[in-house]
Design a protein around this motif. Sequence first.
Motif, PDB file in Angstrom:
ATOM      1  N   LEU A   1       0.825  -1.210   0.000  1.00 40.33           N
ATOM      2  CA  LEU A   1       0.000   0.000   0.000  1.00 40.33           C
ATOM      3  C   LEU A   1       0.859   1.259   0.000  1.00 40.33           C
ATOM      4  O   LEU A   1       0.554   2.233  -0.692  1.00 40.33           O
ATOM      5  CB  LEU A   1      -0.920  -0.011   1.218  1.00 40.33           C
ATOM      6  N   VAL A   2       1.944   1.255   0.776  1.00 40.40           N
ATOM      7  CA  VAL A   2       2.835   2.413   0.820  1.00 40.40           C
ATOM      8  C   VAL A   2       3.470   2.658  -0.550  1.00 40.40           C
ATOM      9  O   VAL A   2       3.494   3.793  -1.053  1.00 40.40           O
ATOM     10  CB  VAL A   2       3.915   2.221   1.894  1.00 40.40           C
ATOM     11  N   ALA A   3       3.994   1.577  -1.157  1.00 39.28           N
ATOM     12  CA  ALA A   3       4.637   1.724  -2.465  1.00 39.28           C
ATOM     13  C   ALA A   3       3.649   2.220  -3.512  1.00 39.28           C
ATOM     14  O   ALA A   3       3.954   3.103  -4.322  1.00 39.28           O
ATOM     15  CB  ALA A   3       5.244   0.388  -2.896  1.00 39.28           C
ATOM     16  N   SER A   4       2.448   1.655  -3.503  1.00 35.39           N
ATOM     17  CA  SER A   4       1.432   2.069  -4.469  1.00 35.39           C
ATOM     18  C   SER A   4       1.015   3.517  -4.243  1.00 35.39           C
ATOM     19  O   SER A   4       0.870   4.297  -5.196  1.00 35.39           O
ATOM     20  CB  SER A   4       0.217   1.151  -4.350  1.00 35.39           C
ATOM     21  N   SER A   5       0.843   3.904  -2.983  1.00 31.95           N
ATOM     22  CA  SER A   5       0.420   5.269  -2.674  1.00 31.95           C
ATOM     23  C   SER A   5       1.484   6.281  -3.080  1.00 31.95           C
ATOM     24  O   SER A   5       1.180   7.329  -3.668  1.00 31.95           O
ATOM     25  CB  SER A   5       0.111   5.388  -1.179  1.00 31.95           C
ATOM     26  N   GLN A   6       2.745   5.984  -2.787  1.00 30.31           N
ATOM     27  CA  GLN A   6       3.822   6.912  -3.138  1.00 30.31           C
ATOM     28  C   GLN A   6       3.996   7.012  -4.653  1.00 30.31           C
ATOM     29  O   GLN A   6       4.275   8.099  -5.185  1.00 30.31           O
ATOM     30  CB  GLN A   6       5.128   6.461  -2.490  1.00 30.31           C
ATOM     31  N   ALA A   7       3.853   5.893  -5.355  1.00 29.77           N
ATOM     32  CA  ALA A   7       3.945   5.931  -6.813  1.00 29.77           C
ATOM     33  C   ALA A   7       2.797   6.749  -7.404  1.00 29.77           C
ATOM     34  O   ALA A   7       2.988   7.524  -8.351  1.00 29.77           O
ATOM     35  CB  ALA A   7       3.923   4.510  -7.373  1.00 29.77           C
ATOM     36  N   HIS A   8       1.614   6.582  -6.836  1.00 20.13           N
ATOM     37  CA  HIS A   8       0.465   7.367  -7.283  1.00 20.13           C
ATOM     38  C   HIS A   8       0.706   8.857  -7.046  1.00 20.13           C
ATOM     39  O   HIS A   8       0.422   9.692  -7.924  1.00 20.13           O
ATOM     40  CB  HIS A   8      -0.789   6.908  -6.540  1.00 20.13           C
ATOM     41  N   THR A   9       1.254   9.198  -5.893  1.00 21.53           N
ATOM     42  CA  THR A   9       1.544  10.602  -5.581  1.00 21.53           C
ATOM     43  C   THR A   9       2.584  11.176  -6.543  1.00 21.53           C
ATOM     44  O   THR A   9       2.446  12.307  -7.036  1.00 21.53           O
ATOM     45  CB  THR A   9       2.039  10.734  -4.134  1.00 21.53           C
ATOM     46  N   GLY A  10       3.655  10.394  -6.821  1.00 22.51           N
ATOM     47  CA  GLY A  10       4.688  10.866  -7.742  1.00 22.51           C
ATOM     48  C   GLY A  10       4.177  11.034  -9.153  1.00 22.51           C
ATOM     49  O   GLY A  10       4.483  12.030  -9.834  1.00 22.51           O
ATOM     50  N   THR A  11       3.390  10.073  -9.630  1.00 26.23           N
ATOM     51  CA  THR A  11       2.821  10.168 -10.976  1.00 26.23           C
ATOM     52  C   THR A  11       1.879  11.353 -11.086  1.00 26.23           C
ATOM     53  O   THR A  11       1.883  12.083 -12.084  1.00 26.23           O
ATOM     54  CB  THR A  11       2.080   8.870 -11.319  1.00 26.23           C
ATOM     55  N   ASP A  12       1.074  11.542 -10.060  1.00 29.24           N
ATOM     56  CA  ASP A  12       0.142  12.658 -10.050  1.00 29.24           C
ATOM     57  C   ASP A  12       0.890  13.995 -10.044  1.00 29.24           C
ATOM     58  O   ASP A  12       0.499  14.944 -10.735  1.00 29.24           O
ATOM     59  CB  ASP A  12      -0.769  12.557  -8.822  1.00 29.24           C
ATOM     60  N   ALA A  13       1.987  14.079  -9.282  1.00 28.98           N
ATOM     61  CA  ALA A  13       2.765  15.320  -9.223  1.00 28.98           C
ATOM     62  C   ALA A  13       3.383  15.645 -10.578  1.00 28.98           C
ATOM     63  O   ALA A  13       3.447  16.813 -10.987  1.00 28.98           O
ATOM     64  CB  ALA A  13       3.848  15.213  -8.159  1.00 28.98           C
ATOM     65  N   ILE A  14       3.842  14.633 -11.291  1.00 30.02           N
ATOM     66  CA  ILE A  14       4.444  14.862 -12.606  1.00 30.02           C
ATOM     67  C   ILE A  14       3.386  15.251 -13.626  1.00 30.02           C
ATOM     68  O   ILE A  14       3.544  16.216 -14.381  1.00 30.02           O
ATOM     69  CB  ILE A  14       5.213  13.611 -13.056  1.00 30.02           C
ATOM     70  N   GLY A  15       2.299  14.478 -13.668  1.00 36.23           N
ATOM     71  CA  GLY A  15       1.282  14.727 -14.678  1.00 36.23           C
ATOM     72  C   GLY A  15       0.479  15.984 -14.448  1.00 36.23           C
ATOM     73  O   GLY A  15       0.037  16.630 -15.413  1.00 36.23           O
ATOM     74  N   GLU A  16       0.284  16.354 -13.180  1.00 36.23           N
ATOM     75  CA  GLU A  16      -0.574  17.486 -12.863  1.00 36.23           C
ATOM     76  C   GLU A  16       0.187  18.784 -12.630  1.00 36.23           C
ATOM     77  O   GLU A  16      -0.386  19.875 -12.780  1.00 36.23           O
ATOM     78  CB  GLU A  16      -1.408  17.169 -11.612  1.00 36.23           C
ATOM     79  N   ARG A  17       1.478  18.711 -12.259  1.00 36.51           N
ATOM     80  CA  ARG A  17       2.197  19.937 -11.907  1.00 36.51           C
ATOM     81  C   ARG A  17       3.551  20.071 -12.600  1.00 36.51           C
ATOM     82  O   ARG A  17       3.799  21.066 -13.287  1.00 36.51           O
ATOM     83  CB  ARG A  17       2.379  19.997 -10.387  1.00 36.51           C
ATOM     84  N   ALA A  18       4.441  19.091 -12.406  1.00 31.57           N
ATOM     85  CA  ALA A  18       5.821  19.259 -12.871  1.00 31.57           C
ATOM     86  C   ALA A  18       5.902  19.406 -14.389  1.00 31.57           C
ATOM     87  O   ALA A  18       6.530  20.348 -14.900  1.00 31.57           O
ATOM     88  CB  ALA A  18       6.672  18.072 -12.399  1.00 31.57           C
ATOM     89  N   ALA A  19       5.289  18.471 -15.121  1.00 31.26           N
ATOM     90  CA  ALA A  19       5.333  18.560 -16.579  1.00 31.26           C
ATOM     91  C   ALA A  19       4.563  19.769 -17.107  1.00 31.26           C
ATOM     92  O   ALA A  19       5.066  20.491 -17.980  1.00 31.26           O
ATOM     93  CB  ALA A  19       4.804  17.261 -17.192  1.00 31.26           C
ATOM     94  N   PRO A  20       3.334  20.050 -16.619  1.00 30.97           N
ATOM     95  CA  PRO A  20       2.667  21.275 -17.070  1.00 30.97           C
ATOM     96  C   PRO A  20       3.453  22.542 -16.766  1.00 30.97           C
ATOM     97  O   PRO A  20       3.387  23.511 -17.532  1.00 30.97           O
ATOM     98  CB  PRO A  20       1.337  21.250 -16.300  1.00 30.97           C
ATOM     99  N   ALA A  21       4.209  22.563 -15.653  1.00 28.01           N
ATOM    100  CA  ALA A  21       5.023  23.733 -15.343  1.00 28.01           C
ATOM    101  C   ALA A  21       6.073  23.962 -16.426  1.00 28.01           C
ATOM    102  O   ALA A  21       6.327  25.098 -16.842  1.00 28.01           O
ATOM    103  CB  ALA A  21       5.689  23.562 -13.975  1.00 28.01           C
TER     104      ALA A  21
END
Length: 394
Positions: free
Chosen positions: A60-80
């Motif tokens: 659950l921890v690994a899945s949650s952290q991967a989800h958070t990282g993917t979301d940060a890239i797709g929603e913020r880092a790459a659009p920035a």
Amino acid sequence: MTAPGAVAPEPVAPEPVADEPVADEPVADEPATPSTTARTLRRLRGALVAGSLLTGALCLVASSQAHTGTDAIGERAAPAVLRAEAAYGALADAQRVAVHGFQQGTVVLGGLGDHYRNDIAAINQNLAELAGDNVAGPASASDLQLVAGLVVNYNAELEQAAADYQQTGELTRALPALWYATLQYREVSTTLDRLRKEENAALTARRNSMWLAGAADLLFLVPFTLVLVLFARTQVVLRRRFRRRSSILLTTAVLALTATALLCGLSLRVSDGRLRSALDGPFAEAVTLAQQQACRSAEQADRDLYAIITQAGPTTRSCGTDLAPQTSGPATVGAEQTGHQQAEAEEAFTSGATDADAYSSVLPALLVLLTAAAAAAAALALNPRIDEYRFGGQ
């Protein structure tokens, strides 16, 4: 009888007989000595349950952290990064349109024009969106504020140059303000370039984090392997001491825990693959197209400015410029087509990042259910054997 006058002997009290030890009656519900086998089974049961829960929790921890990282890239880092590139491109196009208007003389009639004003609006809009998506920290936020102020100064200088040109009809009267605007443009361009590099570095750091680089698998695979060894050890104990070749509940526990690890691992792999495909494919294409268009606009602006300055005076060094002479061929051929391709690439990246984010969020409820099933089956599998040693209720 005793003789007359004789004293009758006193009766001798019988010697007390030592109490004979009475054997305690065995208690019906407890054995005389504790069983080593029962203790072993209870320890195995506790270890199997704890190991199953630990493996599931780490999944659950690994899945949650991967989800958070993917979301940060797709929603913020790459659009920035895309917003920084868009602001840079809009700035270069604004300079191209303005200088071309001065060079062709259209500023005298219609001012800087709607195209130029749309570019300035696009710069401000992209800067505002970038401020919301910024992941590069305080340094990037400071550069954003600096760029916003420089854009205001740049626009003011160009408006002044256009006003001077319209009032006098002489390009030479507008040249000082136009040149100061160009100096402001170069400063904005330099700061935006630094901003682009900062956002790109932040994106790369998130892309190479341990949660998205495959190292997260070790977080749950190591305890999962140890628990599998423990299950095998338990089965050996059951076979040797109870002659049971297999246990349905133990098998169920192993299968449930294996499904948990496989589901987590496969979802991480699929999510990581889709994210990297989106970044290496449409995202990289969108960035490349934006940079190419900005480069063409900047080159065209420099050529037109060179023509203006050489027309106004024989030397350009007096202005402190290193502009190159104009070359043949339009610099912005296919600008509309490039913009269309860039928009399609950004849309494809957004779709790919969304798919990757969906795979990385792996249905936590299913992971919890499988983990609970594995732990419960492991506990119930040994209870009947422990009850045989009358330790079930203790």
